[in-house]
Write a protein that holds these residues in place. Sequence first.
Motif, short mmCIF file in Angstrom:
data_model
loop_
_atom_site.label_atom_id
_atom_site.label_comp_id
_atom_site.label_asym_id
_atom_site.label_seq_id
_atom_site.Cartn_x
_atom_site.Cartn_y
_atom_site.Cartn_z
N MET A 1 0.83 -1.20 0.00
CA MET A 1 0.00 0.00 0.00
C MET A 1 0.87 1.26 0.00
O MET A 1 2.00 1.22 0.46
N GLY A 2 0.33 2.35 -0.50
CA GLY A 2 1.10 3.59 -0.56
C GLY A 2 1.17 4.30 0.77
O GLY A 2 0.98 3.71 1.83
N ASP A 3 1.45 5.61 0.72
CA ASP A 3 1.54 6.39 1.96
C ASP A 3 0.13 6.66 2.50
O ASP A 3 -0.83 6.71 1.74
N GLN B 1 -6.28 9.78 6.88
CA GLN B 1 -6.01 8.46 7.46
C GLN B 1 -5.05 8.59 8.64
O GLN B 1 -5.26 8.03 9.72
N PRO C 1 -16.70 3.94 0.81
CA PRO C 1 -16.22 2.67 0.28
C PRO C 1 -14.81 2.81 -0.27
O PRO C 1 -14.47 3.85 -0.85
N GLY C 2 -14.01 1.79 -0.08
CA GLY C 2 -12.66 1.78 -0.65
C GLY C 2 -11.73 2.80 -0.03
O GLY C 2 -10.69 3.12 -0.60
N SER C 3 -12.07 3.32 1.15
CA SER C 3 -11.23 4.37 1.75
C SER C 3 -10.19 3.79 2.70
O SER C 3 -9.50 4.52 3.39
N GLY C 4 -10.11 2.47 2.75
CA GLY C 4 -9.05 1.82 3.54
C GLY C 4 -9.38 1.73 5.01
O GLY C 4 -8.49 1.77 5.86
N LYS C 5 -10.67 1.53 5.34
CA LYS C 5 -11.03 1.58 6.76
C LYS C 5 -10.43 0.44 7.57
O LYS C 5 -10.00 0.66 8.69
N SER D 1 -7.65 -1.13 6.89
CA SER D 1 -6.20 -0.85 7.00
C SER D 1 -5.96 0.19 8.08
O SER D 1 -5.03 0.07 8.89
N GLN E 1 -23.33 1.82 3.60
CA GLN E 1 -23.18 0.39 3.30
C GLN E 1 -23.92 -0.47 4.32
O GLN E 1 -23.59 -1.64 4.51
N PHE F 1 -9.88 4.73 -2.76
CA PHE F 1 -8.67 4.26 -3.45
C PHE F 1 -8.97 3.17 -4.47
O PHE F 1 -8.10 2.74 -5.18
N ARG F 2 -10.18 2.67 -4.45
CA ARG F 2 -10.49 1.49 -5.24
C ARG F 2 -10.93 1.81 -6.66
O ARG F 2 -10.38 1.28 -7.63
N GLY G 1 -17.22 -5.78 1.13
CA GLY G 1 -15.83 -5.93 1.56
C GLY G 1 -14.91 -6.47 0.46
O GLY G 1 -13.72 -6.62 0.68
N GLU H 1 -13.44 -6.62 -3.78
CA GLU H 1 -13.24 -5.74 -4.94
C GLU H 1 -12.74 -6.56 -6.12
O GLU H 1 -12.06 -7.56 -5.95
N ARG I 1 -17.83 -2.03 -5.75
CA ARG I 1 -16.84 -3.12 -5.72
C ARG I 1 -15.90 -3.06 -6.93
O ARG I 1 -14.90 -3.76 -6.98
N1 LIG Z 1 -3.25 5.31 1.62
C1 LIG Z 1 -3.48 4.40 0.70
N2 LIG Z 1 -2.72 4.34 -0.42
C2 LIG Z 1 -2.94 3.42 -1.37
N3 LIG Z 1 -3.92 2.50 -1.33
C3 LIG Z 1 -4.72 2.51 -0.25
C4 LIG Z 1 -4.55 3.44 0.82
N4 LIG Z 1 -5.51 3.18 1.74
C5 LIG Z 1 -6.23 2.15 1.27
N5 LIG Z 1 -5.76 1.72 0.09
C6 LIG Z 1 -6.27 0.63 -0.76
O1 LIG Z 1 -7.62 0.89 -1.03
C7 LIG Z 1 -8.32 -0.33 -1.23
C8 LIG Z 1 -9.56 -0.33 -0.40
O2 LIG Z 1 -9.19 -0.51 0.95
P1 LIG Z 1 -10.13 -1.33 1.94
O3 LIG Z 1 -10.59 -2.58 1.27
O4 LIG Z 1 -9.44 -1.40 3.26
O5 LIG Z 1 -11.31 -0.29 1.98
P2 LIG Z 1 -12.63 -0.33 2.78
O6 LIG Z 1 -12.80 1.05 3.29
O7 LIG Z 1 -12.63 -1.44 3.78
O8 LIG Z 1 -13.65 -0.61 1.61
P3 LIG Z 1 -15.17 -1.11 1.62
O9 LIG Z 1 -15.85 -0.48 2.79
O10 LIG Z 1 -15.69 -0.58 0.32
O11 LIG Z 1 -15.14 -2.59 1.64
C9 LIG Z 1 -7.36 -1.46 -0.87
O12 LIG Z 1 -6.87 -2.02 -2.06
C10 LIG Z 1 -6.29 -0.74 -0.07
O13 LIG Z 1 -5.02 -1.36 -0.17
#
Ligand SMILES: Nc1ncnc2c1ncn2[C@@H]1O[C@H](COP(=O)(O)OP(=O)(O)OP(=O)(O)O)[C@@H](O)[C@H]1O
Length: 516
Positions: free
Chosen positions: A1-3, A8, A25-29, A31, A236, A268-269, A388, A390, A451
Motif C-alpha cells: 500500500m502507498g503512503d 487516514q 467505500p474503498g477508503s481503507g477503513k 487498514s 453500506q 482508493f479502489r 468488503g 473488490e 466493488r
Molecule cells: N493510503 C493508501 N494508499 C494506497 N492504497 C490505499 C490506501 N488506503 C487504502 N488503500 C487501498 O484501497 C483499497 C480499499 O481498501 P479497503 O478494502 O481497506 O477499503 P474499505 O474502506 O474497507 O472498503 P469497503 O468499505 O468498500 O469494503 C485497498 O486495495 C487498499 O489497499
Amino acid sequence: MGDWTAEQQAIIEEPLCSTVVIAAPGSGKTSVLTERIVHVVRRDKIAPNRILAVTFTRQAAEHMRRKLASHPALSFRSTESLRIGTFHAQIFRAMLEVRPDIPVLLNTREQSAYMASALARVVGAAEGISRWAVTELLTEYSWLVGRGQVPLSRKLQRIFRIYARLKKKHNRWDYDDILLAAANAIDQGTRLPFFERLQYLLVDEFQDTNAVQWVLVEGIHQRYHLPVFVVGDDDQSVYGFRGASPDFLQRASTSLQGARQMLLTRNFRSDQSIVHHAEQLILHVRRRIDKPLRAVSSAPGLVRMVEVEDEQKEAHLVTLLILQLLEARPAKTIGVLARTRRQLTQAWSLLQLAAQTSDHNQGAMLDRGHRPPGALPVQFRTFHDSKGKEWDVVILLDLIATSIGRPHTNVQETSSRKTNCSRSADFANDVNFADELADDERRLLYVAMTRARSALIGFVPARFGGRRVRMTPFLTEAQLEPTPLNFARLMTDVFDSLSMHENRESRFSVDDTLKT
Ligand SMILES: Nc1ncnc2c1ncn2[C@@H]1O[C@H](COP(=O)(O)OP(=O)(O)OP(=O)(O)O)[C@@H](O)[C@H]1O
C-alpha cells in the motif's frame, strides 16, 4: 500500500479517547483500523491483551488478524495476545467467565430444526415446511430480538414462543440469547471481569450493528469507562432485514463520551465514473451522514448499462465477456453479482450452458460452482456477499424493477414488521417503512457498484421469466441509461479502462500525503 493520506494519518494518531470514523467505500477503513491498533500498542503502551477488536463476521475477523500478523511493527507474541473476534464470540467469552454453566449454543442446523418444529406445531406438519420458510422465520425472530420487539401476528407469537420453549427445555441458547444475557447483565450491574481488563474497544463495520449490539457497546463504554473506536459506513448498511440500522453509527458520535467524528472520504479502489454514478445513487437515500466521496484515481473508468432481450441472452453475453477477458487479460479479476441467490444460481446454470456451447471451447473455465475460493479470477456473489470485496471488472445482472428496488420480504412478514416499526421509537415521526426498505435496497446496489475498480457493466433484460419487465428506477437515480449492445465496442472500452487504471495517477496532493 502507498503512503497514508492526511485524513487516514489523523485517525491513526488520535489520542486514546472515543472516535467515530465514517468511512466511504474503498477508503481503507480496515487498514486504518489495524494501523490504529499498532499505534496504540506502540505509542500508548497499551498491552495487546487489553485491546478488543470486534467485527460481525468470522471472515472479517480472520482478515483483520492476518493483516496484523503480517505487520512489521508487531511481534508474533503481541499479535497472538490481541483479542480479535466476532461480536458474538467475544460476548460469549465474557459471559462464560461469570456463568460457567452457560447453555450450549445451537448450531445453524439445530436452530433450523427447532424453528421448523415450532412452525410445524402451529401450521401442522402436513403443509410441508420449506427450508426457505424456516430461514425467513429465523431472520424475523432475530430482527425482532435485535430491536427488542415482539411480533404482532398471533401466529408468529405462537411460533416464537414454542421456539423459545424448545430452547429452554433442552437448555440451549442461540446467538441472540448471548447478546440479550450480556445486555441484561450490564443493565443489572453484574460485574463482567472480561471488560474490566480491557483498555480499548474497536468495532469494525459498525453500520451492521443492531439495537441489542448498540446497547451493549454503549453499556460497556459507560460502565467500564472504556474508550471505543468505531468505524463504519452508513451508506453500506445492508442488513436492515436482520435489525441492523445505520442510525447507531449516527448515534455513536453523540452517545460515546467525548467522541470525535472523523471522515475517510477518499476512495482508493474505483475510477472516477464509478465513484460518480455510485454517489448519484446514494444521494437519494433519505437519511444519511453527509460526506463527500472522492476518487483518488485519475482514470475515467467505465460504467456501461446494456439492454438485452432476456436472461438467456444476458447469460450468453456475460459468458462471452468473461471468456474474452480471461483470454486477453488473465491477471484481472471479475465479479458477477446478482441481487438474490436464486438469480445467481439461475445465471450460473445458464452461464455453464452458454460456456459449453461457446466457440471458445473453454466451458471448463466456468465449472467451479458459484462460490469459488478467493484466488480464482471469476467470482459469483450476491450483492450482500460482495461486501468488503473488490474486482477489476464488476458485472451486475438483472437490473430490473421487480428484483432491485423491491423489498425481498413476504407479505405477512412485511406487515408484521411494518406494524412493529410504526410503534418503535426509532421510527417515530420518521420516514415510512416502505421508504426505509427502498433505502436498504439503494444501499445494496451502492455496495455492489462500489466493488468495481475499472469497469462496471450492468445488464437490463427486457423480459425476465417470460414476462416483460422494467429497468430498476435506481439506474435513473444513478444517472445511468441502458443502451443497445455493441459487443465489440463494449470489449474495447473495457480493455481501455483496464489499461487506463494501470496507468492512473493518484489525485491526492503531496500535502495530503504523509509517509508511514
Ligand atoms: N493510503 C493508501 N494508499 C494506497 N492504497 C490505499 C490506501 N488506503 C487504502 N488503500 C487501498 O484501497 C483499497 C480499499 O481498501 P479497503 O478494502 O481497506 O477499503 P474499505 O474502506 O474497507 O472498503 P469497503 O468499505 O468498500 O469494503 C485497498 O486495495 C487498499 O489497499
